[in-house]
Motif scaffolding. Sequence first.
Motif, short mmCIF file in Angstrom:
data_model
loop_
_atom_site.label_atom_id
_atom_site.label_comp_id
_atom_site.label_asym_id
_atom_site.label_seq_id
_atom_site.Cartn_x
_atom_site.Cartn_y
_atom_site.Cartn_z
N PHE A 105 0.81 -1.21 0.00
CA PHE A 105 0.00 0.00 0.00
C PHE A 105 0.85 1.28 0.00
CE2 PHE A 105 -2.91 -3.20 1.47
CZ PHE A 105 -4.13 -2.82 0.99
N LEU A 106 2.19 1.12 -0.01
CA LEU A 106 3.10 2.27 -0.02
C LEU A 106 2.76 3.24 1.10
CD1 LEU A 106 3.39 2.97 -3.87
CD2 LEU A 106 4.96 1.69 -2.40
N ILE A 107 2.72 2.71 2.31
CA ILE A 107 2.40 3.54 3.47
C ILE A 107 3.63 4.36 3.84
CG2 ILE A 107 1.66 3.51 5.87
CD1 ILE A 107 -0.45 2.58 3.86
N SER A 108 3.48 5.68 3.79
CA SER A 108 4.57 6.58 4.10
C SER A 108 4.31 7.41 5.36
CB SER A 108 4.83 7.53 2.92
OG SER A 108 3.67 8.27 2.60
N PHE A 121 -9.38 1.57 -4.35
CA PHE A 121 -8.76 2.10 -3.14
C PHE A 121 -8.68 3.62 -3.24
CE2 PHE A 121 -7.50 -2.24 -3.34
CZ PHE A 121 -7.37 -2.67 -2.03
N ARG A 122 -9.11 4.27 -2.17
CA ARG A 122 -9.01 5.73 -2.05
C ARG A 122 -8.51 6.06 -0.65
NH1 ARG A 122 -13.64 4.62 -5.00
NH2 ARG A 122 -13.93 5.84 -6.93
N PRO A 150 -4.28 1.95 -11.44
CA PRO A 150 -4.06 0.51 -11.59
C PRO A 150 -2.60 0.11 -11.45
CG PRO A 150 -5.57 1.32 -13.27
CD PRO A 150 -5.03 2.52 -12.57
N TRP A 151 -1.68 1.00 -11.82
CA TRP A 151 -0.27 0.67 -11.72
C TRP A 151 0.16 0.50 -10.26
CZ3 TRP A 151 3.65 -1.33 -14.02
CH2 TRP A 151 4.96 -1.07 -13.58
N LEU A 152 -0.49 1.20 -9.34
CA LEU A 152 -0.15 1.12 -7.92
C LEU A 152 -1.18 0.32 -7.13
CD1 LEU A 152 0.99 4.81 -7.30
CD2 LEU A 152 2.43 2.82 -7.78
N HIS A 153 -1.99 -0.47 -7.81
CA HIS A 153 -3.01 -1.25 -7.12
C HIS A 153 -2.34 -2.31 -6.24
CE1 HIS A 153 -6.62 -3.72 -6.48
NE2 HIS A 153 -7.29 -2.63 -6.82
N VAL A 162 7.28 -5.32 -4.23
CA VAL A 162 7.62 -4.21 -3.32
C VAL A 162 7.39 -4.62 -1.86
CG1 VAL A 162 7.04 -1.84 -2.67
CG2 VAL A 162 7.13 -2.49 -5.08
N GLY A 163 6.30 -5.34 -1.62
CA GLY A 163 6.05 -5.83 -0.27
C GLY A 163 7.13 -6.78 0.21
N ASN A 164 7.64 -7.62 -0.68
CA ASN A 164 8.73 -8.53 -0.29
C ASN A 164 10.00 -7.76 0.04
OD1 ASN A 164 7.19 -10.89 -0.59
ND2 ASN A 164 7.63 -11.00 -2.78
N PHE A 165 10.27 -6.68 -0.70
CA PHE A 165 11.43 -5.86 -0.38
C PHE A 165 11.27 -5.21 1.01
CE2 PHE A 165 12.37 -5.74 -5.03
CZ PHE A 165 13.67 -6.21 -4.95
N PHE A 166 10.06 -4.79 1.32
CA PHE A 166 9.82 -4.22 2.65
C PHE A 166 10.06 -5.26 3.73
CE2 PHE A 166 7.73 0.04 2.83
CZ PHE A 166 7.99 0.41 1.52
#
Length: 305
Positions: A105-108, A121-122, A150-153, A162-166
């Motif tokens: 979810f790219l939580i910053s 998602f919004r 859709p690219w960031l879904h 990306v989640g695995n990298f996190f």
Amino acid sequence: MVQRHHSELCRIMLWVSFVFSFYHVISAESPDAKVKRKGEVIELTESNWDQILKGEWMVEFHAPWCPACRDFQPEFKRFAEWDRDLGFKAGAVDVHAHPGLSGRFLISALPTVYHVKEGEFRQYTGVRDRERMMRFMEEKDWQKLTPVSPWLHPSGFHMGLVGNFFKLSMKLKNLQTWMVEDQGLPNWVTYAVFAIGTIVLGGTIGVLLVFLIELFPQRGRTHIKAAAKESTEGRIRTQEKAESSASPTPSGTDAEGTDEEGIENSASAGGSPSSGSEEEELQEETKAEPEEDNMVRRRKARREE
């Protein structure tokens, strides 16, 4: 005598069961009162998070070490008490325990709230209190927000990477903490270990890439060489054509004859009734040209050829 005691015992048991039944009926809550009093916040993990792709959800991301999250969680639970009345489900994600979801979810920033409607998602950007969020759901203000592209879904394959990298970064951080706090190693030792590990990993990946390239069939390498040779020959031919077109016109006796013929043709093709005086003047000028100048011009033409 025995029968009398037995009947009295049965009568007492009936009264006790009646009292318990009556107490259960009195103390039982109505379904409506239960819905308004308490809502359920579903704890989402990396194994069950995909259930939010169906239906309508409000999902909160928090961490145990975040003071703002600790202040917001009671408010979010009170908001979740109206989940059935407003027709949504409430979910919560601990990004410290599940860093893979933080990457998806790219939580910053924390806390973060997402509204989810049938897989769209919004991010909720309003005031984080119960009344404002209830109004957000009742008036459907989420329709005014732009959905996540859709690219960031979060359900995309690349977002899973990306989640695995996190998750990997969290494991490395935990390893560094274990080395410093539990083993008592200085920080520079941990940095050196990670640097050496990075170099070894990079070298290993490079060797694997070379090995995979060598596995290509010989036909493919031959095709690549032929294409490169053809491209080189094409460039050479183009360069030769450019040089030949840029070379000067041969001069000398032939060039002079051509010039003289051109002058005579232009004079005859002019169509104007020119007198013989003009031709005589032209011949005199040609004869008056020194022979030494002609020799110099011929030598220059030969050098250029």
